[in-house]
Design an enzyme around this catalytic site. Structure first.
Site, mmCIF file in Angstrom:
data_model
loop_
_atom_site.group_PDB
_atom_site.id
_atom_site.type_symbol
_atom_site.label_atom_id
_atom_site.label_comp_id
_atom_site.label_asym_id
_atom_site.label_seq_id
_atom_site.Cartn_x
_atom_site.Cartn_y
_atom_site.Cartn_z
ATOM 1 N N CYS A 2 11.511 -12.207 -19.230
ATOM 2 C CA CYS A 2 10.866 -13.146 -18.242
ATOM 3 C C CYS A 2 11.795 -13.217 -17.019
ATOM 4 O O CYS A 2 12.883 -12.615 -16.993
ATOM 5 C CB CYS A 2 10.826 -14.561 -18.861
ATOM 6 S SG CYS A 2 9.896 -14.526 -20.473
ATOM 7 N N ARG A 27 9.282 -8.698 -13.887
ATOM 8 C CA ARG A 27 9.969 -9.135 -15.094
ATOM 9 C C ARG A 27 9.090 -9.660 -15.754
ATOM 10 O O ARG A 27 9.180 -9.853 -17.137
ATOM 11 C CB ARG A 27 11.205 -9.929 -14.817
ATOM 12 C CG ARG A 27 12.187 -9.376 -14.102
ATOM 13 C CD ARG A 27 13.505 -10.366 -14.049
ATOM 14 N NE ARG A 27 13.986 -10.634 -15.221
ATOM 15 C CZ ARG A 27 14.955 -10.072 -15.893
ATOM 16 N NH1 ARG A 27 15.529 -8.988 -15.513
ATOM 17 N NH2 ARG A 27 15.630 -10.260 -17.109
ATOM 18 N N TRP A 72 6.615 -13.513 -19.675
ATOM 19 C CA TRP A 72 6.025 -12.223 -20.327
ATOM 20 C C TRP A 72 6.002 -12.694 -21.819
ATOM 21 O O TRP A 72 7.293 -13.046 -22.472
ATOM 22 C CB TRP A 72 6.918 -10.814 -20.356
ATOM 23 C CG TRP A 72 6.616 -9.670 -20.863
ATOM 24 C CD1 TRP A 72 5.639 -8.970 -20.391
ATOM 25 C CD2 TRP A 72 6.579 -9.272 -22.166
ATOM 26 N NE1 TRP A 72 5.054 -8.022 -21.172
ATOM 27 C CE2 TRP A 72 5.840 -8.142 -22.452
ATOM 28 C CE3 TRP A 72 7.599 -9.706 -23.203
ATOM 29 C CZ2 TRP A 72 6.050 -7.537 -23.632
ATOM 30 C CZ3 TRP A 72 7.538 -9.052 -24.453
ATOM 31 C CH2 TRP A 72 6.675 -7.725 -24.585
ATOM 32 N N ASN A 98 14.545 -17.401 -20.814
ATOM 33 C CA ASN A 98 14.407 -15.986 -20.674
ATOM 34 C C ASN A 98 15.026 -15.552 -22.017
ATOM 35 O O ASN A 98 16.103 -15.675 -22.380
ATOM 36 C CB ASN A 98 14.929 -15.005 -19.467
ATOM 37 C CG ASN A 98 14.729 -13.534 -19.966
ATOM 38 O OD1 ASN A 98 13.898 -13.164 -20.673
ATOM 39 N ND2 ASN A 98 15.536 -12.680 -19.051
ATOM 40 N N GLY A 99 14.385 -14.735 -23.183
ATOM 41 C CA GLY A 99 14.981 -14.336 -24.246
ATOM 42 C C GLY A 99 14.200 -14.772 -25.367
ATOM 43 O O GLY A 99 12.919 -14.862 -25.437
ATOM 44 N N GLU A 479 7.270 12.321 -20.144
ATOM 45 C CA GLU A 479 7.259 11.227 -18.978
ATOM 46 C C GLU A 479 5.975 11.290 -17.898
ATOM 47 O O GLU A 479 5.364 10.105 -17.803
ATOM 48 C CB GLU A 479 8.457 11.604 -18.138
ATOM 49 C CG GLU A 479 8.593 10.839 -16.891
ATOM 50 C CD GLU A 479 8.870 9.338 -17.173
ATOM 51 O OE1 GLU A 479 9.035 8.764 -18.304
ATOM 52 O OE2 GLU A 479 8.629 8.571 -16.167
ATOM 53 N N LYS A 483 3.509 7.752 -17.673
ATOM 54 C CA LYS A 483 3.290 7.163 -16.370
ATOM 55 C C LYS A 483 2.050 6.983 -16.306
ATOM 56 O O LYS A 483 1.502 5.809 -15.965
ATOM 57 C CB LYS A 483 3.518 8.335 -15.122
ATOM 58 C CG LYS A 483 5.139 8.314 -14.843
ATOM 59 C CD LYS A 483 5.737 7.094 -14.231
ATOM 60 C CE LYS A 483 6.246 6.212 -15.188
ATOM 61 N NZ LYS A 483 7.755 6.510 -16.045
ATOM 62 N N GLU A 486 1.232 3.950 -18.457
ATOM 63 C CA GLU A 486 1.627 2.615 -17.841
ATOM 64 C C GLU A 486 0.752 2.251 -16.708
ATOM 65 O O GLU A 486 0.428 0.911 -16.620
ATOM 66 C CB GLU A 486 2.900 2.783 -17.381
ATOM 67 C CG GLU A 486 4.037 2.692 -18.410
ATOM 68 C CD GLU A 486 5.351 2.770 -17.769
ATOM 69 O OE1 GLU A 486 5.825 3.831 -17.191
ATOM 70 O OE2 GLU A 486 6.017 1.721 -17.932
ATOM 71 N N HIS A 502 -1.052 23.243 -34.439
ATOM 72 C CA HIS A 502 -0.688 22.521 -35.477
ATOM 73 C C HIS A 502 -1.753 21.219 -35.872
ATOM 74 O O HIS A 502 -1.148 20.536 -36.504
ATOM 75 C CB HIS A 502 0.801 22.264 -35.642
ATOM 76 C CG HIS A 502 1.383 23.636 -35.760
ATOM 77 N ND1 HIS A 502 1.436 24.516 -36.646
ATOM 78 C CD2 HIS A 502 2.061 24.143 -34.811
ATOM 79 C CE1 HIS A 502 2.219 25.636 -36.368
ATOM 80 N NE2 HIS A 502 2.375 25.509 -35.246
ATOM 81 N N LYS A 601 9.459 -5.017 -16.289
ATOM 82 C CA LYS A 601 10.438 -3.994 -15.732
ATOM 83 C C LYS A 601 11.659 -3.824 -16.697
ATOM 84 O O LYS A 601 11.913 -2.735 -17.114
ATOM 85 C CB LYS A 601 10.904 -4.517 -14.163
ATOM 86 C CG LYS A 601 11.908 -3.410 -13.852
ATOM 87 C CD LYS A 601 11.193 -2.218 -13.458
ATOM 88 C CE LYS A 601 11.992 -1.056 -12.912
ATOM 89 N NZ LYS A 601 11.366 0.088 -13.006
HETATM 90 C C1 AGP Z 1 9.180 3.320 -17.731
HETATM 91 O O1 AGP Z 1 8.506 3.497 -16.825
HETATM 92 C C2 AGP Z 1 8.934 1.928 -18.687
HETATM 93 N N1 AGP Z 1 8.777 0.852 -17.344
HETATM 94 C C3 AGP Z 1 9.873 1.710 -19.643
HETATM 95 O O2 AGP Z 1 9.589 2.816 -20.639
HETATM 96 C C4 AGP Z 1 11.479 1.734 -19.439
HETATM 97 O O3 AGP Z 1 11.828 2.954 -19.071
HETATM 98 C C5 AGP Z 1 12.233 1.532 -20.498
HETATM 99 O O4 AGP Z 1 11.930 0.191 -20.931
HETATM 100 C C6 AGP Z 1 13.682 1.602 -20.471
HETATM 101 O O5 AGP Z 1 14.316 0.964 -19.401
HETATM 102 P P1 AGP Z 1 15.776 0.881 -18.937
HETATM 103 O O6 AGP Z 1 15.965 2.198 -18.225
HETATM 104 O O7 AGP Z 1 15.969 -0.152 -18.083
HETATM 105 O O8 AGP Z 1 16.660 0.757 -20.163
#
Ligand code: AGP
Length: 606
Positions: A2, A27, A72, A98-99, A479, A483, A486, A502, A601
């Site tokens: 958060c 966040r 969040w 937060n947490g 990767e 993307k 996400e 396979h 994030k």
């Molecule tokens: C990446 O696009 C994502 N937002 C997520 O997988 C991110 O890479 C992951 O949470 C790790 O974050 P960090 O690099 O801040 O540890």
């Protein structure tokens, strides 16, 4: 994950806090709320949805002592009642958190048995009730005593109706930064939200509390002893945390990559000797020469960077390298033999799983090198050494420029290791020369954006994709698929191309296209064969291939050419094309690109 924002000072803190929340909305953005001390009362406004909805509800309210929160959801659904701030029954105490409070259930049951009526399903709500119960006139003392009772990782802000000039904040395992202004103080989960007001900051360490008053900031350690902490200077600029002419932060950050890749290499080349000099490595030559094996821990995109690095370290430096997802690794009973060197990769430096994995490994005596993008982050502070990406604030929730900068920094580290072992000076100089060309090569991929947008629009209605690659292109495929998941909410699967036969090839048909990452010369011919197998089953092929490759036109429906480089560095260039592909798919599908649903994030909870 958060976001907390707080203000104490002579100006209208409500407007400042709302603006600050917007700057850390990435966040978490399920719901938002604000609490303020006004005329001996606590005014609290909160609701589901984005911060703009809150602005209308608050109107022209003004206060000098404000806490604010963007959520969040962890415990409890996305509802108005579960939004922060949370208050005690007498509306005397307001708290944002937060947490996670791991032992909230027994605490909640005990408070309920004493007659407390809870309004929310959250873990956070136990805190205002505990503080109100322990309060005997000293707010800092009551907060401290309440925090002693809770287990978990948190960052909190707390105000009391009878203390209009007192703001209490605390952190343990979650980031909290205090911005020291002139006669006013700002608090945020992320320094990006402070830069507009002050560059003087104090990063709260785990277990510390701060009492903020018009006279200034008092910091207390876990034993409640008052301590003095030096302020640090924020280095990033205001421009980095604004969109400028771009429609989305994500697009801006994709287009920043020629410069951010240049920054990652700046003053780190030692061309004369074909090697590099890495500031912040904080390891002596013996540490580096005695390195028998490398263990990489990371999550998400950072794990993909670690995966590419595992190929590089073994290819270039001949160092056995194991790469682990942090959330899995930390629950193994890890074997960390003598001579193990750990690399923890994290853009935010706050990912709870990676921090927990690092703490577990450090307990077994291994040295840890962090690869981070955020100055003062938990991981950067706890590791033995830290290489910063210098990519500037990455605001888009999906990681783009941080990924390519991670690959550059880890390429430099791999080169250093190789040159300390068997790689010749000439070979080292050749690799450095190839790295130097990357910014202009990335620029040429960016110039192909109109073609990539056209291809993305052609496929934007498909809901299932494979991303295939071999060797260095396999983690790059992972990767690219992440993307698309996400930001376009598309079911995309990254897979080793050789594995398709396979089982997964059963999914190939005209409704499931394949994005083929072909820029690995060692395995190029093999990959073409895999693509023929997919085509024979009516699978459409979008190929991303290095200039000069032969035969791709016969098998692919659409081709994106990218500049040629060493296989080791091809992920850096190819990824820019897959980032643009995902961006334009998401745009065509009308997704909320900078703040994708359900995401945040920085994953500061386990
Ligand atoms: C990446 O696009 C994502 N937002 C997520 O997988 C991110 O890479 C992951 O949470 C790790 O974050 P960090 O690099 O801040 O540890």
């Amino acid at each position: 994950m958060c976001g907390i924002y707080a203000y104490l000072g002579p100006r209208n803190g409500i407007k400042i806090a709302l603006d600050g929340l917007k700057r850390i909305e990435y966040r978490g953005y399920d719901s938002a709320g604000i609490g303020a001390v006004i005329d001996g009362k606590i005014e609290c406004y909160k609701d589901v949805g984005k911060i703009t909805a809150l602005e209308h509800a608050i109107g022209s309210l003004s206060s000098n002592n404000v806490i604010a929160h963007t959520r969040w959801a962890t415990h409890g659904k996305v509802t108005k009642e579960n939004a922060h701030p949370h208050l005690d029954e007498n509306q005397s105490v307001a708290v944002v958190l937060n947490g996670i409070i791991e032992n909230f259930q027994p605490l909640k049951e005990k408070l309920a048995s004493e007659g407390i009526k809870f309004k929310s399903e959250t873990d956070a709500e136990v805190l205002p009730h505990l503080i109100a119960k322990l309060y005997e006139g000293d707010l800092l003392k009551a907060v401290r005593e309440a925090l002693v009772l809770i287990h978990g990782s948190y960052a909190i802000g707390c105000i009391h109706k009878d203390h209009p000039e007192e703001l209490i904040v605390a952190a343990n395992g979650c980031p909290l930064v205090i911005g020291v202004g002139v006669g006013e103080t700002f608090v945020a989960s992320d320094s990006n939200a402070l830069i507009h007001h002050t560059r003087e900051v104090i990063f709260l360490s785990d277990g510390e509390l701060a009492k903020i008053t018009p006279e200034g900031v008092e910091i207390y350690d876990a034993t409640m002893a008052q301590i003095s902490k030096k302020t640090e200077q924020l280095l990033h600029s205001v421009e980095e945390v604004s969109k400028g002419a771009y429609e989305h932060f994500t697009l801006k950050e994709i287009f920043e990559q020629p410069q951010t890749v240049r920054n990652a290499m700046l003053s780190r080349f030692f061309e004369e000797y074909g090697t590099v000099a890495l500031d912040g490595l904080n390891l002596n030559v013996n540490d580096l020469l005695e390195m028998q094996r490398v263990l990489i821990v990371a999550c998400g995109t950072s794990w993909h960077a670690g995966y590419v690095t595992s190929y590089m370290l073994e290819d270039l430096a001949r160092i056995p390298t194991q790469v682990e997802v942090s959330s899995e690794f930390r629950y193994k009973n890890p074997i960390v033999p003598e001579g193990t060197f750990v690399i923890a990769i994290s853009q935010s430096g706050e990912t709870a799983d990676t921090i927990a994995a690092v703490r577990e490994i450090k307990a077994k005596g291994a040295k840890v090198l962090a690869i981070c993008n955020v100055q003062g982050s938990t991981l950067a502070r706890e590791a033995d050494g830290c290489l910063f990406l210098r990519a500037g604030a990455e605001i888009g929730v999906c990681s783009t420029k941080a990924f390519t900068s991670q690959l550059v920094v880890l390429s430099l580290f791999s080169l250093l290791m190789a040159r300390m072992r068997h790689m010749s000076k000439l070979e080292g100089q050749q690799y450095l020369h190839a790295l130097q060309k990357l910014p202009e090569q990335i620029q040429s991929v960016l110039e192909a954006a109109p073609l990539i947008e056209k291809i993305a629009k052609k496929y934007s209605k498909y809901s299932d994709f494979f991303f295939l690659g071999r060797r260095y292109m396999f983690p790059t495929a992972l990767e690219g698929a992440l993307k698309l998941k996400e930001i376009a909410y598309v079911n995309a699967n990254g897979y080793p191309a050789g594995e398709m036969k396979h089982g997964p090839i059963a999914l190939i048909n005209e409704t499931c296209p394949t994005v083929a990452l072909c820029a690995d010369k060692v395995t190029y011919d093999k990959l073409i064969s895999n693509l023929m197998e997919a085509k024979a089953r009516h699978g459409k092929i979008i190929a991303i291939v290095h200039e000069g490759a032969k035969g791709i036109e016969e098998v692919a429906d659409d081709v994106i050419y990218v500049p040629d480089t060493y296989d080791e560095f091809a992920p850096i260039i190819t990824t820019v094309a897959t980032q643009l592909f995902a961006y334009y798919m998401a745009k065509d599908r009308g997704a909320d690109i900078d703040k994708p649903r359900n995401l945040a994030k920085s994953v500061t909870v386990e």
